[in-house]
Design a protein around this motif. Structure first.
Motif, PDB file in Angstrom:
ATOM      1  N   ALA A  69       0.831  -1.199   0.000  1.00 22.71           N
ATOM      2  CA  ALA A  69       0.000   0.000   0.000  1.00 22.71           C
ATOM      3  C   ALA A  69       0.869   1.255   0.000  1.00 22.71           C
ATOM      4  CB  ALA A  69      -0.925   0.004   1.219  1.00 22.71           C
ATOM      5  N   LEU A  70       1.949   1.233   0.764  1.00 23.74           N
ATOM      6  CA  LEU A  70       2.859   2.368   0.807  1.00 23.74           C
ATOM      7  C   LEU A  70       3.503   2.582  -0.555  1.00 23.74           C
ATOM      8  CD1 LEU A  70       4.312   4.615   2.323  1.00 23.74           C
ATOM      9  CD2 LEU A  70       5.993   2.928   3.097  1.00 23.74           C
ATOM     10  N   TYR A  75       3.843   5.603  -5.767  1.00 22.31           N
ATOM     11  CA  TYR A  75       3.710   5.640  -7.225  1.00 22.31           C
ATOM     12  C   TYR A  75       2.631   6.620  -7.661  1.00 22.31           C
ATOM     13  CZ  TYR A  75       6.730   1.529  -7.817  1.00 22.31           C
ATOM     14  OH  TYR A  75       7.797   0.662  -7.837  1.00 22.31           O
ATOM     15  N   VAL A  76       1.521   6.659  -6.938  1.00 20.39           N
ATOM     16  CA  VAL A  76       0.463   7.617  -7.265  1.00 20.39           C
ATOM     17  C   VAL A  76       0.975   9.045  -7.108  1.00 20.39           C
ATOM     18  CG1 VAL A  76      -1.803   8.500  -6.583  1.00 20.39           C
ATOM     19  CG2 VAL A  76      -1.413   6.034  -6.717  1.00 20.39           C
ATOM     20  N   SER A 118      -1.155   3.549  -9.901  1.00 16.82           N
ATOM     21  CA  SER A 118       0.076   2.886  -9.473  1.00 16.82           C
ATOM     22  C   SER A 118       0.612   1.979 -10.567  1.00 16.82           C
ATOM     23  CB  SER A 118      -0.185   2.080  -8.197  1.00 16.82           C
ATOM     24  OG  SER A 118       0.959   1.346  -7.822  1.00 16.82           O
ATOM     25  N   ARG A 119      -0.261   1.234 -11.218  1.00 17.29           N
ATOM     26  CA  ARG A 119       0.157   0.337 -12.284  1.00 17.29           C
ATOM     27  C   ARG A 119       0.718   1.108 -13.476  1.00 17.29           C
ATOM     28  NH1 ARG A 119      -4.934  -3.958 -12.249  1.00 17.29           N
ATOM     29  NH2 ARG A 119      -4.202  -5.212 -10.461  1.00 17.29           N
ATOM     30  N   ARG A 120       0.124   2.248 -13.769  1.00 16.71           N
ATOM     31  CA  ARG A 120       0.612   3.060 -14.883  1.00 16.71           C
ATOM     32  C   ARG A 120       2.038   3.566 -14.624  1.00 16.71           C
ATOM     33  NH1 ARG A 120      -4.638   6.896 -16.392  1.00 16.71           N
ATOM     34  NH2 ARG A 120      -5.892   5.253 -17.377  1.00 16.71           N
ATOM     35  N   VAL A 121       2.260   4.050 -13.408  1.00 15.70           N
ATOM     36  CA  VAL A 121       3.591   4.550 -13.063  1.00 15.70           C
ATOM     37  C   VAL A 121       4.601   3.405 -13.022  1.00 15.70           C
ATOM     38  CG1 VAL A 121       4.968   5.711 -11.288  1.00 15.70           C
ATOM     39  CG2 VAL A 121       2.648   6.513 -11.793  1.00 15.70           C
ATOM     40  N   LYS A 122       4.202   2.283 -12.468  1.00 15.35           N
ATOM     41  CA  LYS A 122       5.073   1.112 -12.404  1.00 15.35           C
ATOM     42  C   LYS A 122       5.444   0.636 -13.804  1.00 15.35           C
ATOM     43  CE  LYS A 122       5.284  -3.551 -10.412  1.00 15.35           C
ATOM     44  NZ  LYS A 122       4.563  -4.555  -9.577  1.00 15.35           N
ATOM     45  N   VAL A 155      12.338   6.169  -8.896  1.00 13.80           N
ATOM     46  CA  VAL A 155      12.048   4.738  -8.887  1.00 13.80           C
ATOM     47  C   VAL A 155      13.135   3.937  -9.597  1.00 13.80           C
ATOM     48  CG1 VAL A 155      10.390   2.957  -9.556  1.00 13.80           C
ATOM     49  CG2 VAL A 155       9.564   5.196  -8.810  1.00 13.80           C
ATOM     50  N   ILE A 156      13.625   4.462 -10.719  1.00 19.55           N
ATOM     51  CA  ILE A 156      14.573   3.689 -11.528  1.00 19.55           C
ATOM     52  C   ILE A 156      16.027   3.858 -11.102  1.00 19.55           C
ATOM     53  CG2 ILE A 156      13.013   3.788 -13.501  1.00 19.55           C
ATOM     54  CD1 ILE A 156      14.839   5.872 -14.775  1.00 19.55           C
ATOM     55  N   MET A 157      16.323   4.926 -10.363  1.00 22.69           N
ATOM     56  CA  MET A 157      17.725   5.176 -10.012  1.00 22.69           C
ATOM     57  C   MET A 157      18.363   4.099  -9.142  1.00 22.69           C
ATOM     58  SD  MET A 157      19.477   7.404 -11.489  1.00 22.69           S
ATOM     59  CE  MET A 157      20.866   7.580 -10.361  1.00 22.69           C
ATOM     60  N   PRO A 158      17.683   3.533  -8.150  1.00 27.38           N
ATOM     61  CA  PRO A 158      18.325   2.454  -7.375  1.00 27.38           C
ATOM     62  C   PRO A 158      18.768   1.291  -8.257  1.00 27.38           C
ATOM     63  CG  PRO A 158      16.390   3.257  -6.228  1.00 27.38           C
ATOM     64  CD  PRO A 158      16.371   3.915  -7.582  1.00 27.38           C
ATOM     65  N   HIS A 159      17.990   0.993  -9.298  1.00 29.06           N
ATOM     66  CA  HIS A 159      18.346  -0.096 -10.221  1.00 29.06           C
ATOM     67  C   HIS A 159      19.667   0.198 -10.916  1.00 29.06           C
ATOM     68  CE1 HIS A 159      17.946  -3.019 -13.526  1.00 29.06           C
ATOM     69  NE2 HIS A 159      18.325  -2.021 -14.306  1.00 29.06           N
TER      70      HIS A 159
END
Length: 244
Positions: A69-70, A75-76, A118-122, A155-159
Motif C-alpha cells: 500500500a505504501l 507511485y500515485v 500505481s500500475r501506470r507509473v510502475k 524509482v529507476i535510479m536504485p536499479h
C-alpha cells in the motif's frame, strides 16, 4: 472548508496526513504550494514538512495496512496529478479502517483509482529501465536522456546505481528538466542545467564535476528541498519496481 497546502514533497504530503489526523480535520482539498491559488472562500492551512511525522505515517501505513500500500501511494504521488493528493489521503484513511485487505476492495472507487494509477507509473518505470541507453559523452561519463509521462527518476535510479556501481552517470529527464546524478557512491536528483557538463574538458578526474553538483545544491538560494525529499526512503527500496 479547510484546504491544506504543502511544499509538494512526498514527506510534505505524509505530514499533511499526520496533521489532519491529530487536528481532527478533514481537508476539503490538498494543494502543492507550487500550483495553489489563494482561496478567498475557504481557509487555507500551510503545513510545514516534518520528517519525523512523515516517517511515523509511512511506518503506520507499512505496518497497519501493508508495504504494498505504501508503494502504491508513492507511485500515485509520482504521477504528478493534482488530484492525486486527495486520492492518496482518502486511500490512507480508508486503509486505516479496512487494514491489510484494502486492495481486495477493487470495486471501491478510491482503491480502483489508486491501483490503476500505481500500475501506470510502475509500467512506465519498467519501460524506462528496458529502453534507457547510455552514451559516453566524455571519457568515464555516461548520460541517458528520457522524457517519461510520469516522474519515475526516483524509482529507476536504485536499479541503475546498483547495476553501474563503478561508473559516473546521469539520467536526464527532459520533460521535467531534472537530472539524476550518480557518483559511484550515491545519487541525487537536481535541477542544475545539464549543459554545465558539456563545458568540462577531457579529464579522468570527474570528482570535480560531482563536487560542483554537491556544492551547487548546498547554496542556500539553490536549495530545492522538494527534490531532496521526493525519494522513497532507502528502507523501502526493496518494494520498488527494479527490486521485484
Amino acid at each position: 472548508m479547510v484546504n491544506y497546502i504543502f511544499d509538494g514533497s512526498f514527506d510534505g504530503l505524509m505530514t499533511v496526513v499526520y496533521e489532519s489526523y491529530y487536528r481532527h480535520q478533514h481537508p476539503n482539498d490538498i494543494f502543492s504550494e507550487v500550483n495553489h491559488q489563494i482561496n478567498f472562500l475557504g481557509h487555507d492551512v500551510f503545513v510545514s514538512t516534518d520528517i519525523d511525522k512523515s516517517n511515523k505515517v509511512q511506518n503506520a501505513i507499512a505496518t497497519k495496512i501493508s508495504k504494498e500500500a505504501l508503494r502504491n501511494i508513492y507511485y500515485v504521488y509520482l504521477s504528478e496529478l493534482d488530484s492525486s493528493y486527495m486520492l492518496i489521503y482518502k486511500y490512507i484513511r480508508l486503509g486505516f479502517k479496512i487494514g491489510k485487505k484494502i486492495d481486495y476492495f477493487i470495486q471501491n472507487d478510491i482503491v480502483h483509482e489508486v491501483t490503476k494509477l500505481s500500475r501506470r507509473v510502475k509500467h512506465e518505470a519498467y519501460k524506462m529501465i528496458e529502453l534507457i541507453r547510455f552514451k559516453e559523452v566524455k571519457k568515464g561519463l555516461f548520460i541517458a536522456k528520457i522524457h517519461p509521462d510520469y516522474n519515475v527518476l526516483p524509482v529507476i535510479m536504485p536499479h541503475f546505481a546498483e547495476r553501474f556501481q563503478d561508473q559516473y552517470f546521469i539520467i536526464h529527464d527532459q520533460k521535467r528538466n531534472l537530472s539524476a546524478v550518480y557518483d559511484k557512491k550515491a545519487w541525487i536528483i537536481t535541477d542544475i542545467p545539464l549543459e554545465n557538463i558539456s563545458n568540462m574538458k577531457e579529464t579522468k578526474d570527474y570528482e570535480i564535476l560531482w563536487k560542483m553538483y554537491h556544492k551547487s545544491i548546498s547554496i542556500e538560494e539553490r536549495k530545492n528541498l522538494r527534490l531532496q525529499r521526493q525519494h522513497m526512503p532507502k528502507k523501502y527500496w526493496d518494494m520498488l519496481t527494479e527490486k521485484q
